[in-house]
Each structure stands twice: as C-alpha cells, then as structure tokens.
Design a protein around this motif. Structure first.
Motif, PDB file in Angstrom:
ATOM      1  N   VAL A  22       0.839  -1.205   0.000  1.00  0.00           N
ATOM      2  CA  VAL A  22       0.000   0.000   0.000  1.00  0.00           C
ATOM      3  C   VAL A  22       0.871   1.251   0.000  1.00  0.00           C
ATOM      4  N   CYS A  23       1.841   1.295   0.905  1.00  0.00           N
ATOM      5  CA  CYS A  23       2.714   2.470   1.008  1.00  0.00           C
ATOM      6  C   CYS A  23       3.529   2.676  -0.264  1.00  0.00           C
ATOM      7  N   THR A  24       4.001   1.598  -0.856  1.00  0.00           N
ATOM      8  CA  THR A  24       4.797   1.698  -2.076  1.00  0.00           C
ATOM      9  C   THR A  24       3.970   2.228  -3.240  1.00  0.00           C
ATOM     10  N   VAL A  25       2.786   1.680  -3.437  1.00  0.00           N
ATOM     11  CA  VAL A  25       1.917   2.140  -4.537  1.00  0.00           C
ATOM     12  C   VAL A  25       1.562   3.604  -4.351  1.00  0.00           C
ATOM     13  N   PHE A  26       1.190   3.973  -3.129  1.00  0.00           N
ATOM     14  CA  PHE A  26       0.808   5.357  -2.850  1.00  0.00           C
ATOM     15  C   PHE A  26       1.990   6.310  -3.062  1.00  0.00           C
ATOM     16  N   ALA A  27       3.132   5.975  -2.494  1.00  0.00           N
ATOM     17  CA  ALA A  27       4.308   6.852  -2.603  1.00  0.00           C
ATOM     18  C   ALA A  27       4.776   6.989  -4.042  1.00  0.00           C
ATOM     19  N   ALA A  28       4.809   5.886  -4.779  1.00  0.00           N
ATOM     20  CA  ALA A  28       5.250   5.950  -6.178  1.00  0.00           C
ATOM     21  C   ALA A  28       4.309   6.811  -7.010  1.00  0.00           C
ATOM     22  N   SER A  29       3.019   6.645  -6.811  1.00  0.00           N
ATOM     23  CA  SER A  29       2.039   7.459  -7.546  1.00  0.00           C
ATOM     24  C   SER A  29       2.167   8.930  -7.187  1.00  0.00           C
ATOM     25  N   ILE A  76     -14.390   1.238  -1.060  1.00  0.00           N
ATOM     26  CA  ILE A  76     -13.826   0.836  -2.356  1.00  0.00           C
ATOM     27  C   ILE A  76     -12.457   0.201  -2.148  1.00  0.00           C
ATOM     28  N   LEU A  77     -11.653   0.773  -1.260  1.00  0.00           N
ATOM     29  CA  LEU A  77     -10.346   0.183  -0.960  1.00  0.00           C
ATOM     30  C   LEU A  77     -10.499  -1.228  -0.393  1.00  0.00           C
ATOM     31  N   VAL A  78     -11.451  -1.423   0.500  1.00  0.00           N
ATOM     32  CA  VAL A  78     -11.683  -2.729   1.104  1.00  0.00           C
ATOM     33  C   VAL A  78     -12.195  -3.725   0.071  1.00  0.00           C
ATOM     34  N   ILE A  89      -5.952  -0.865  -5.876  1.00  0.00           N
ATOM     35  CA  ILE A  89      -4.808  -0.269  -6.578  1.00  0.00           C
ATOM     36  C   ILE A  89      -5.221   1.023  -7.279  1.00  0.00           C
ATOM     37  N   LEU A  90      -6.354   1.010  -7.973  1.00  0.00           N
ATOM     38  CA  LEU A  90      -6.796   2.203  -8.706  1.00  0.00           C
ATOM     39  C   LEU A  90      -7.094   3.377  -7.777  1.00  0.00           C
ATOM     40  N   VAL A  91      -7.745   3.105  -6.653  1.00  0.00           N
ATOM     41  CA  VAL A  91      -8.077   4.187  -5.717  1.00  0.00           C
ATOM     42  C   VAL A  91      -6.822   4.723  -5.042  1.00  0.00           C
ATOM     43  N   LEU A  92      -5.879   3.845  -4.712  1.00  0.00           N
ATOM     44  CA  LEU A  92      -4.615   4.317  -4.131  1.00  0.00           C
ATOM     45  C   LEU A  92      -3.892   5.247  -5.099  1.00  0.00           C
TER      46      LEU A  92
END
Length: 180
Positions: A22-29, A76-78, A89-92
């Motif tokens: 989660v943190c990786t996807v969010f930070a990269a985006s 949606i995340l859940v 993934i899309l919402v993050l």
C-alpha cells in the motif's frame, strides 16, 4: 513491545507485507504525479510566488459530507479483497495523484511548501492512516467463513470509521483555523 504488536495484529489483522505494498503504490504514484506536474508547470512557465488565498477558493464541506466521501473511498479500498485487488490499486493511485496535484500546484505557485504540508497534515495523518488500513484489508485474503477473521475485519472497519470521523472533524473544525 512484541506482545503489544502480536495482540494488535490478532485483533485487527493488519499485516506487514500488504501494508508495505500500500505504502509503495501510494508513494510511487505521489512522486510520479508531483514530478510530472512540476515539469509541466516549468514547461508552461506557470506563475510562481502568487499570494495565498485559500478561503475564497475552497468550497465548504460539512463534517457529514467529508465523512461520507471518505467512507465510500474506504469501502472501495476494502472491496479489493474480493475483487482481485483492482479497485484498491486504482483508488490508491488516484488518491495519491490528487494529493500530489493539490500540494504540488499550491507549492509551485505560492512557494509556501511548509504551510501547505502542515495544513494538510492536521487532518491528513488520521485520514491517510485510515485509508492505508482499508487498503491493507483490500490486499489480504480474508476467509469470511471463519469467525475469527470476520471479527478482525469488523474491528478494522470500526477502526477505519473512527479514524475517518476524527479526520473529518479535524478537516472541518481545526484545519480552517489555520487558513490564510
């Protein structure tokens, strides 16, 4: 400390690997959006050092509107735990991009980076924590047939709701006190 960590993990079932994802996807985006927007603003020679006038630009939202919007995002995340992680993934990515866009545009045009980071941090810490916990759920495999996992899911959803209520309160009552 290990006893607390194990008990917390048993009650809420927050796992390390999904949380790192989660943190990786969010930070990269976030970083990619911020870099692209900065490059675009530089290329377009956008104005810098403009005066900050947030009060006239921000639409007033009520506590209930903010809480409802954030609860929908959390749901949606859940939903990723039974929809192959795609909505999670899309919402993050979308949330990271929106946050990066708002912060980067405001920081680029006003130069007040510390002000905007502190302003968002007032409510953002609780809000992002709740959304990261919800995304953690979306990245896990949960067997709803097991009573223990249903209870852990309920505990996490209650924790997410409480954090989102706190964030909505801070966003409507505390953050506006610091607007310039």
């Amino acid at each position: 400390m290990a006893v607390f960590r194990n008990r917390f993990s048993q009650v809420f079932l927050i796992k390390k690997k999904p949380l790192l994802t989660v943190c990786t996807v969010f930070a990269a985006s976030f970083v990619v959006t911020a870099i692209l927007l900065t490059l675009f603003l530089n290329y377009q020679h956008a104005a810098t050092n403009l005066p900050i006038d947030l009060k006239s630009q921000i639409k007033d939202f009520t506590f209930v509107q903010i809480l409802f919007k954030n609860l929908i995002v959390a749901l949606i995340l859940v939903s990723g735990f039974f929809l192959i992680k795609i909505p999670t993934i899309l919402v993050l990515i979308a949330n990271a991009a929106v946050l990066a866009f708002i912060l980067t545009a405001n920081i680029y045009t006003t130069g007040a980076w510390l002000y905007f980071i502190l302003l968002v941090s007032i409510h953002g810490v609780a809000e992002l924590t709740a959304l990261f916990i919800a995304a953690n759920i979306g990245f896990q495999k949960i067997n709803l047939a097991k009573k223990q996992q249903r209870k852990q899911l309920l505990n996490r959803m209650l924790l997410v709701a409480a954090l989102l209520a706190l964030a909505a309160f801070l966003e409507t009552c505390v953050t506006p006190l610091f607007w310039r």
